[in-house]
Scaffold this active site. Sequence first.
Site, mmCIF file in Angstrom:
data_model
loop_
_atom_site.group_PDB
_atom_site.id
_atom_site.type_symbol
_atom_site.label_atom_id
_atom_site.label_comp_id
_atom_site.label_asym_id
_atom_site.label_seq_id
_atom_site.Cartn_x
_atom_site.Cartn_y
_atom_site.Cartn_z
ATOM 1 C CB ALA A 65 26.577 20.067 -26.432
ATOM 2 N N GLY A 110 29.323 15.694 -24.196
ATOM 3 C CA GLY A 110 30.273 15.670 -25.315
ATOM 4 C C GLY A 110 31.725 15.593 -24.864
ATOM 5 C CD GLU A 113 28.554 12.076 -26.886
ATOM 6 O OE1 GLU A 113 28.545 13.274 -27.247
ATOM 7 O OE2 GLU A 113 27.685 11.247 -27.227
ATOM 8 C CD GLU A 133 24.697 13.896 -22.879
ATOM 9 O OE1 GLU A 133 24.784 13.117 -21.902
ATOM 10 O OE2 GLU A 133 25.646 14.139 -23.647
HETATM 11 N N1 COA Z 1 26.999 24.530 -21.759
HETATM 12 C C1 COA Z 1 27.008 25.856 -21.563
HETATM 13 N N2 COA Z 1 27.472 26.444 -20.457
HETATM 14 C C2 COA Z 1 27.953 25.638 -19.493
HETATM 15 C C3 COA Z 1 27.981 24.247 -19.610
HETATM 16 C C4 COA Z 1 27.464 23.683 -20.820
HETATM 17 N N3 COA Z 1 27.480 22.368 -21.048
HETATM 18 N N4 COA Z 1 28.503 23.714 -18.497
HETATM 19 C C5 COA Z 1 28.798 24.749 -17.700
HETATM 20 N N5 COA Z 1 28.475 25.909 -18.300
HETATM 21 C C6 COA Z 1 28.630 27.277 -17.769
HETATM 22 C C7 COA Z 1 27.632 27.600 -16.702
HETATM 23 O O1 COA Z 1 26.393 27.998 -17.269
HETATM 24 C C8 COA Z 1 28.333 28.729 -15.989
HETATM 25 O O2 COA Z 1 28.214 29.902 -16.752
HETATM 26 P P1 COA Z 1 27.869 31.316 -16.020
HETATM 27 O O3 COA Z 1 29.005 31.528 -15.048
HETATM 28 O O4 COA Z 1 27.858 32.299 -17.141
HETATM 29 O O5 COA Z 1 26.570 31.105 -15.335
HETATM 30 C C9 COA Z 1 29.797 28.299 -16.048
HETATM 31 O O6 COA Z 1 29.895 27.383 -17.138
HETATM 32 C C10 COA Z 1 30.276 27.579 -14.803
HETATM 33 O O7 COA Z 1 29.423 26.477 -14.565
HETATM 34 P P2 COA Z 1 28.581 26.270 -13.204
HETATM 35 O O8 COA Z 1 27.382 25.474 -13.509
HETATM 36 O O9 COA Z 1 28.375 27.588 -12.532
HETATM 37 O O10 COA Z 1 29.640 25.425 -12.353
HETATM 38 P P3 COA Z 1 29.300 24.416 -11.175
HETATM 39 O O11 COA Z 1 30.614 24.083 -10.544
HETATM 40 O O12 COA Z 1 28.216 24.929 -10.308
HETATM 41 O O13 COA Z 1 28.724 23.084 -11.916
HETATM 42 C C11 COA Z 1 28.712 21.378 -13.611
HETATM 43 C C12 COA Z 1 29.544 22.371 -12.795
HETATM 44 C C13 COA Z 1 29.620 20.723 -14.641
HETATM 45 C C14 COA Z 1 28.122 20.286 -12.681
HETATM 46 C C15 COA Z 1 27.543 22.127 -14.300
HETATM 47 O O14 COA Z 1 28.091 23.254 -14.976
HETATM 48 C C16 COA Z 1 26.797 21.314 -15.308
HETATM 49 O O15 COA Z 1 25.985 20.478 -14.919
HETATM 50 N N6 COA Z 1 27.031 21.554 -16.623
HETATM 51 C C17 COA Z 1 26.291 20.936 -17.666
HETATM 52 C C18 COA Z 1 26.739 19.512 -17.895
HETATM 53 C C19 COA Z 1 25.875 18.845 -18.958
HETATM 54 O O16 COA Z 1 24.693 18.660 -18.788
HETATM 55 N N7 COA Z 1 26.502 18.467 -20.083
HETATM 56 C C20 COA Z 1 25.848 17.825 -21.179
HETATM 57 C C21 COA Z 1 25.371 18.854 -22.139
HETATM 58 S S1 COA Z 1 24.419 18.141 -23.459
#
Ligand code: COA
Length: 259
Positions: A65, A110, A113, A133
Site C-alpha cells: 500500500a 499488498g 497479498e 506491516e
Molecule cells: N509506499 C509508498 N512509497 C514507497 C513504498 C510504499 N509501500 N515502498 C517504497 N516506496 C518509495 C520510497 O519511499 C522511495 O521513494 P522516494 O525515492 O521518493 O524516497 C521509493 O519508493 C524507492 O524506495 P526505497 O525505500 O528508497 O528503496 P530501497 O531499495 O531502499 O528499499 C524496500 C526497498 C521495498 C525495502 C522499501 O522501499 C520498503 O520497505 N518499502 C515499504 C514496504 C512495506 O512496508 N510495505 C507494506 C506497506 S503497508
Amino acid sequence: MALIELSDLLPGIRQILFNRPEKLNALSTPLMHEFEAALDAATADPAIRVIVLRGAGGKAFVAGADIAEYQGNKRAEFIAYQLNSRRVFDRLERIGKPVICAIDGFALGGGFEIALCCDILILSETAQLGLPEGRLGLSPGGGGTQRLLRAIGKYAASDLLLAGWRLSAERALALGIAADVVPAEDMDEAILRRARACLKIAPLAAAEMKRLLREGQDAGIETAKSLEQEVLFRLYSTADGQEGIDAFLEKRDPQFRME
Ligand code: COA
C-alpha cells in the site's frame, strides 16, 4: 502516464503492468482504481484467456500500500481504502481465468497479498516476498494473513509476520508458493511458457478447477469431493468436454468454444 499499463503478450494473453516504478509500484488509490478497471476489462473479454500481472522497473512487483497516503489519511479514509483493497483482491481471486503473477524483486504487503490471490507465481531469482506491516505498527488487511496461513501453514507464516522475515525466491519455491524461479533475464520467456500452457486448458474447465481449489480449501473433504464430481459431470456434458475427448482420439488439437 497510466499507472496501469495493458498489453497483449500474445493473442489471448493480457498483461496488466503496475507502472509506478519510482515508488516501487506502491498501491495508491488512483492505481487501485485503474487496476480494478483493468481486471474488469480482462474478465469481461472472452478473447482474453490468461492474465499476467507484473511490475514495471525490474526492482519490485509491488511494495505494498502507499504508505504516504496512510500518513495523511483520516481513520474513515484508511478504512475505506482497506475495504476497497479487500474487495478488489477478492475479485481478483475469483476471476474465472488463470492469473499468472510474475514477480521481479519485492512483493511486499499488498503486493504479496495480490500474489496470494493469483494462481501461478513465477519469480525472478531476486524476488523477496513478505508481509512487513508489523514493522509499521500495523497488520495486513487485504486477506494476507489468512491466505498465507492456508498457503504455507502457521509456522512459516509466523516467521514472515512476527519476525518480519522475507521469503527468498528459493524458499518460496521450497514452500510450494512459486511455480518457477528463473534468472531475471529469462522472466519474459518463463511467463510465456506458462501462459501458453494455460491456453491449452479448456477455459470452462480452468474456471471450474479454480473454483474447486478455492471453495474446497475451506470445505469438509466429503463436501469438497462431491463438489469435484459435480464439476466433472457438468464438464463432461459440455461441447468442450466432448471436443477434448474427440480431439485426443482423432490426434488433433482441440478447438474449445466455451460451450
Ligand atoms: N509506499 C509508498 N512509497 C514507497 C513504498 C510504499 N509501500 N515502498 C517504497 N516506496 C518509495 C520510497 O519511499 C522511495 O521513494 P522516494 O525515492 O521518493 O524516497 C521509493 O519508493 C524507492 O524506495 P526505497 O525505500 O528508497 O528503496 P530501497 O531499495 O531502499 O528499499 C524496500 C526497498 C521495498 C525495502 C522499501 O522501499 C520498503 O520497505 N518499502 C515499504 C514496504 C512495506 O512496508 N510495505 C507494506 C506497506 S503497508
